[in-house]
Design an enzyme around this catalytic site. Structure first.
Site, PDB file in Angstrom:
ATOM      1  N   GLY A  45       0.829  -1.219   0.000  1.00 16.06           N
ATOM      2  CA  GLY A  45       0.000   0.000   0.000  1.00 16.06           C
ATOM      3  C   GLY A  45       0.855   1.258   0.000  1.00 16.06           C
ATOM      4  O   GLY A  45       1.885   1.305   0.664  1.00 16.06           O
ATOM      5  N   ARG A  94       1.091  -4.888  -5.821  1.00 19.43           N
ATOM      6  CA  ARG A  94       1.303  -6.181  -5.197  1.00 19.43           C
ATOM      7  C   ARG A  94       1.704  -7.127  -6.333  1.00 19.43           C
ATOM      8  O   ARG A  94       1.302  -6.912  -7.480  1.00 19.43           O
ATOM      9  CB  ARG A  94       0.040  -6.630  -4.466  1.00 19.43           C
ATOM     10  CG  ARG A  94      -0.306  -5.603  -3.372  1.00 19.43           C
ATOM     11  CD  ARG A  94      -1.225  -6.108  -2.292  1.00 19.43           C
ATOM     12  NE  ARG A  94      -1.043  -5.299  -1.081  1.00 19.43           N
ATOM     13  CZ  ARG A  94      -1.696  -4.160  -0.823  1.00 19.43           C
ATOM     14  NH1 ARG A  94      -2.586  -3.675  -1.666  1.00 19.43           N
ATOM     15  NH2 ARG A  94      -1.457  -3.504   0.295  1.00 19.43           N
ATOM     16  N   ASP A 137       5.135  -5.503   6.012  1.00 21.91           N
ATOM     17  CA  ASP A 137       5.578  -6.861   6.349  1.00 21.91           C
ATOM     18  C   ASP A 137       5.704  -7.779   5.129  1.00 21.91           C
ATOM     19  O   ASP A 137       6.670  -8.522   5.009  1.00 21.91           O
ATOM     20  CB  ASP A 137       4.549  -7.512   7.299  1.00 21.91           C
ATOM     21  CG  ASP A 137       4.865  -7.201   8.745  1.00 21.91           C
ATOM     22  OD1 ASP A 137       5.930  -6.617   9.010  1.00 21.91           O
ATOM     23  OD2 ASP A 137       4.035  -7.556   9.610  1.00 21.91           O
ATOM     24  N   SER A 174       6.149  -7.019   2.021  1.00 19.10           N
ATOM     25  CA  SER A 174       7.292  -6.594   1.203  1.00 19.10           C
ATOM     26  C   SER A 174       8.599  -7.040   1.845  1.00 19.10           C
ATOM     27  O   SER A 174       9.555  -7.382   1.141  1.00 19.10           O
ATOM     28  CB  SER A 174       7.280  -5.075   1.042  1.00 19.10           C
ATOM     29  OG  SER A 174       6.045  -4.667   0.495  1.00 19.10           O
ATOM     30  N   THR A 213       4.139   2.406   5.648  1.00 21.81           N
ATOM     31  CA  THR A 213       2.724   2.025   5.703  1.00 21.81           C
ATOM     32  C   THR A 213       2.000   2.949   6.668  1.00 21.81           C
ATOM     33  O   THR A 213       2.537   3.260   7.737  1.00 21.81           O
ATOM     34  CB  THR A 213       2.526   0.557   6.142  1.00 21.81           C
ATOM     35  OG1 THR A 213       1.178   0.388   6.600  1.00 21.81           O
ATOM     36  CG2 THR A 213       3.444   0.150   7.278  1.00 21.81           C
ATOM     37  N   ASP A 267      -0.426   2.230   8.422  1.00 19.82           N
ATOM     38  CA  ASP A 267      -1.065   1.485   9.514  1.00 19.82           C
ATOM     39  C   ASP A 267      -0.213   1.353  10.774  1.00 19.82           C
ATOM     40  O   ASP A 267      -0.727   0.952  11.819  1.00 19.82           O
ATOM     41  CB  ASP A 267      -1.444   0.079   9.030  1.00 19.82           C
ATOM     42  CG  ASP A 267      -2.299   0.124   7.773  1.00 19.82           C
ATOM     43  OD1 ASP A 267      -3.165   1.008   7.703  1.00 19.82           O
ATOM     44  OD2 ASP A 267      -2.095  -0.702   6.872  1.00 19.82           O
ATOM     45  N   ASP A 270       1.760  -0.887  11.477  1.00 20.69           N
ATOM     46  CA  ASP A 270       1.693  -2.281  11.945  1.00 20.69           C
ATOM     47  C   ASP A 270       2.993  -3.048  11.694  1.00 20.69           C
ATOM     48  O   ASP A 270       2.974  -4.207  11.293  1.00 20.69           O
ATOM     49  CB  ASP A 270       0.497  -2.998  11.291  1.00 20.69           C
ATOM     50  CG  ASP A 270       0.553  -2.964   9.775  1.00 20.69           C
ATOM     51  OD1 ASP A 270       1.375  -2.223   9.212  1.00 20.69           O
ATOM     52  OD2 ASP A 270      -0.231  -3.688   9.130  1.00 20.69           O
ATOM     53  N   ARG A 318      -5.729  -1.345   8.660  1.00 22.52           N
ATOM     54  CA  ARG A 318      -5.752  -2.764   8.313  1.00 22.52           C
ATOM     55  C   ARG A 318      -6.280  -3.529   9.524  1.00 22.52           C
ATOM     56  O   ARG A 318      -7.412  -3.309   9.898  1.00 22.52           O
ATOM     57  CB  ARG A 318      -4.372  -3.237   7.854  1.00 22.52           C
ATOM     58  CG  ARG A 318      -4.425  -4.543   7.112  1.00 22.52           C
ATOM     59  CD  ARG A 318      -3.588  -4.584   5.862  1.00 22.52           C
ATOM     60  NE  ARG A 318      -2.165  -4.640   6.161  1.00 22.52           N
ATOM     61  CZ  ARG A 318      -1.232  -4.986   5.288  1.00 22.52           C
ATOM     62  NH1 ARG A 318      -1.577  -5.329   4.055  1.00 22.52           N
ATOM     63  NH2 ARG A 318       0.022  -4.977   5.604  1.00 22.52           N
TER      64      ARG A 318
END
Ligand code: ADP
Length: 319
Positions: free
Chosen positions: A11, A72, A103, A105, A125, A127, A129, A171
């Site tokens: 993303g 992706r 993650d 990637s 990212t 997020d 995360d 996410r």
């Protein structure tokens, strides 16, 4: 190392361009040739590679999105795709790659490193995360965007005595929801990291009504979903007219904040330093405002603590 590449994957996130710029400039400053690989790992498989010089990354530090495009790439998960990517690197003389992504990637970066092309990951990212880094590129901008949008929703919720249920991105993680909720004075923040029942939410609103509160903001983290239903349930159980808004992709765009630009610049520079020492299979991150790096596998196995204390503070001051 004489030649390195940079790519953005997964993303998009504001600040990715600042990272591309930092990698390019740092590489050139160290006497390396730098190329941009377009559309994530697809560019390695298709040979979609462009030269980057100091001027090709001019005027991008302030722009959201990614000038290298992102995607992706299902093929990259398989040996055949990885071998094609390796072949492209060998043909183009690319010895190391900086991968800006999440993650997924980084898993790809570990796979390619194991096949002899040294990769260093940078967490990009919105997020947040990524366990090994307290902070990811794009997170701050996304939170500020979400905060501004919730502020606008609050104006209309206030004017109509309504409850505004706002779903923010993340996410499966509640970091954006928690901080946006605190920054916007949300009556309730619904995330999967904190146990909640809908009865808790209704009671908080009903108590607010008793205390003279007329409008309410409920922030819902993306992974919870069903915000429309949550709004309907709140209206039925509390009698407060409720509306759901899913903020969605507007949170991904826009000019990066100071924090995202600075983090992207620091991380990009550090990633190139690692490659210049022939060190790959690492992920760069920020911990306690210090730049750190970890082995990719180790980074992927780390666990990030949710800020339960901040959540508790929000619960106690927002009613
Ligand atoms: P993010 O990097 O934001 O987590 P994705 O999970 O979609 O985003 O991963 C981005 C890309 O990384 C995937 O399209 C794929 O090319 C690659 N990737 C993801 N998971 C793996 C894996 N287990 N092994 C190799 N490559 C992977």
């Amino acid at each position: 190392m004489k030649k390195i590449g940079v790519l953005t994957s997964g993303g998009d996130a504001p600040g990715m361009n600042a990272a591309i710029r930092a990698v390019t400039r740092a590489g050139i400053a160290k006497g390396m040739e730098v190329v941009g690989i377009r559309r994530g790992y697809n560019g390695l498989i298709n040979g979609d590679i462009i030269p980057l010089d100091i001027r090709s990354v001019s005027d991008i530090i302030q722009r959201g999105g990614t000038v290298l495009y992102t995607a992706r790439c299902a093929e990259f998960r398989y040996e055949e795709g990885l071998q094609k990517a390796k072949q492209t690197c060998l043909e183009n003389g690319i010895e190391g790659i900086v991968v800006v992504g999440g993650d997924g990637s980084f898993r790809g970066a570990a796979d390619l490193s194991a096949r002899g092309i040294l990769c260093v990951g940078i967490p990009g990212t919105i997020d947040n995360d990524i366990s090994m880094s307290e902070y990811t590129i794009g997170y701050d901008t996304a939170m500020n965007t979400a905060m501004q949008l919730v502020d606008k929703l609050r104006d209309t919720a206030h004017s109509h005595d309504r409850c505004s249920v706002v779903e923010v991105m993340g996410r499966n993680a509640g970091y954006i929801a928690l901080n946006t909720g605190v920054a916007c004075g949300a009556t309730y923040i619904i995330t999967k990291e904190e146990p909640f029942t809908m009865n808790d939410v209704y009671n908080k609103i009903i108590n607010g009504l008793k205390n003279g509160k007329h409008h309410f903001i409920i922030v819902v983290a993306e992974g919870i979903g069903n915000s429309e239903q949550i709004a309907k349930d709140i209206e039925r159980e509390t009698g407060v007219e409720s509306r759901a808004t899913i903020l969605g992709h507007v949170q991904r765009g826009g000019s990066p904040t100071v924090r995202d630009r600075v983090a992207a610049s620091q991380m990009g520079y550090h990633a190139v330093e690692l490659l210049s020492r022939n060190t790959g299979n690492r992920v760069v991150g920020l911990q306690g405002n210090q730049i750190v790096d970890y082995d990719i596998q180790e980074a992927l196995n780390m666990h990030k603590e949710f800020d339960h204390e901040l959540y508790r503070v929000a619960s106690e001051i927002n009613f």
